[in-house]
Design an enzyme around this catalytic site. Sequence first.
Site, PDB file in Angstrom:
ATOM      1  N   ILE A  48       0.856  -1.192   0.000  1.00  0.00           N
ATOM      2  CA  ILE A  48       0.000   0.000   0.000  1.00  0.00           C
ATOM      3  C   ILE A  48       0.893   1.245   0.000  1.00  0.00           C
ATOM      4  O   ILE A  48       1.054   1.930   1.013  1.00  0.00           O
ATOM      5  CB  ILE A  48      -0.958   0.039   1.224  1.00  0.00           C
ATOM      6  CG1 ILE A  48      -1.716  -1.279   1.366  1.00  0.00           C
ATOM      7  CG2 ILE A  48      -1.938   1.203   1.076  1.00  0.00           C
ATOM      8  CD1 ILE A  48      -2.595  -1.354   2.617  1.00  0.00           C
ATOM      9  N   PRO A  49       1.522   1.539  -1.155  1.00  0.00           N
ATOM     10  CA  PRO A  49       2.311   2.777  -1.231  1.00  0.00           C
ATOM     11  C   PRO A  49       1.382   3.976  -1.071  1.00  0.00           C
ATOM     12  O   PRO A  49       0.244   3.955  -1.565  1.00  0.00           O
ATOM     13  CB  PRO A  49       2.944   2.715  -2.620  1.00  0.00           C
ATOM     14  CG  PRO A  49       2.176   1.702  -3.387  1.00  0.00           C
ATOM     15  CD  PRO A  49       1.503   0.799  -2.411  1.00  0.00           C
ATOM     16  N   HIS A  50       1.862   4.983  -0.354  1.00  0.00           N
ATOM     17  CA  HIS A  50       0.998   6.137  -0.094  1.00  0.00           C
ATOM     18  C   HIS A  50       1.819   7.391   0.167  1.00  0.00           C
ATOM     19  O   HIS A  50       3.001   7.317   0.469  1.00  0.00           O
ATOM     20  CB  HIS A  50       0.072   5.854   1.091  1.00  0.00           C
ATOM     21  CG  HIS A  50       0.803   5.469   2.341  1.00  0.00           C
ATOM     22  ND1 HIS A  50       1.220   4.173   2.578  1.00  0.00           N
ATOM     23  CD2 HIS A  50       1.198   6.188   3.408  1.00  0.00           C
ATOM     24  CE1 HIS A  50       1.833   4.123   3.756  1.00  0.00           C
ATOM     25  NE2 HIS A  50       1.846   5.334   4.264  1.00  0.00           N
ATOM     26  N   GLY A  51       1.149   8.521   0.029  1.00  0.00           N
ATOM     27  CA  GLY A  51       1.798   9.798   0.293  1.00  0.00           C
ATOM     28  C   GLY A  51       0.769  10.899   0.434  1.00  0.00           C
ATOM     29  O   GLY A  51      -0.390  10.734   0.057  1.00  0.00           O
TER      30      GLY A  51
END
Length: 156
Positions: free
Chosen positions: A64-67
């Site tokens: 779950i890549p996030h920013g």
Amino acid sequence: MQLSTIISSNAVLPNLKASSKRQLLQELAQEGARHSGLDTQVIFETLLRREKLGSTGLGQGIAIPHGKFQALDKVHGLFARLASPVKFDSVDDNPVDLVFLLLAPESAGADHLKALARISRLLRDSTVVEKLRGTDKAEGLYAILTEPAATAPHAA
């Protein structure tokens, strides 16, 4: 929080091709830019910075890549089922084949955390994960991700 509020049916990629973590993040940034209006490079650099803090690969083939981004006014989600798993420095060292990208406004403290928690809970459900891995059509993947039974909290 229902996932249908952060992901649209056209933000599901049923057969994304990438040969490395870096290429995967680049592809996700490009798609994320299309859906959010943000700059591809800004998304990519933000995702790389986040990965340097610790991998967003949760294990069992899921990431779950996030920013967070100042220019956003709402949370945007994007789901990708990879054509072939890629090494992602996950906690269990297994390659990743299911990815949920989360782009949130800088000011979305609680909403960002609620979205991460909802996605994480959903993707820890082995029945849901099995269905996602067994479906190669965007419509089917979207239905699995947003079906009320899958996103409702489990009774304790």
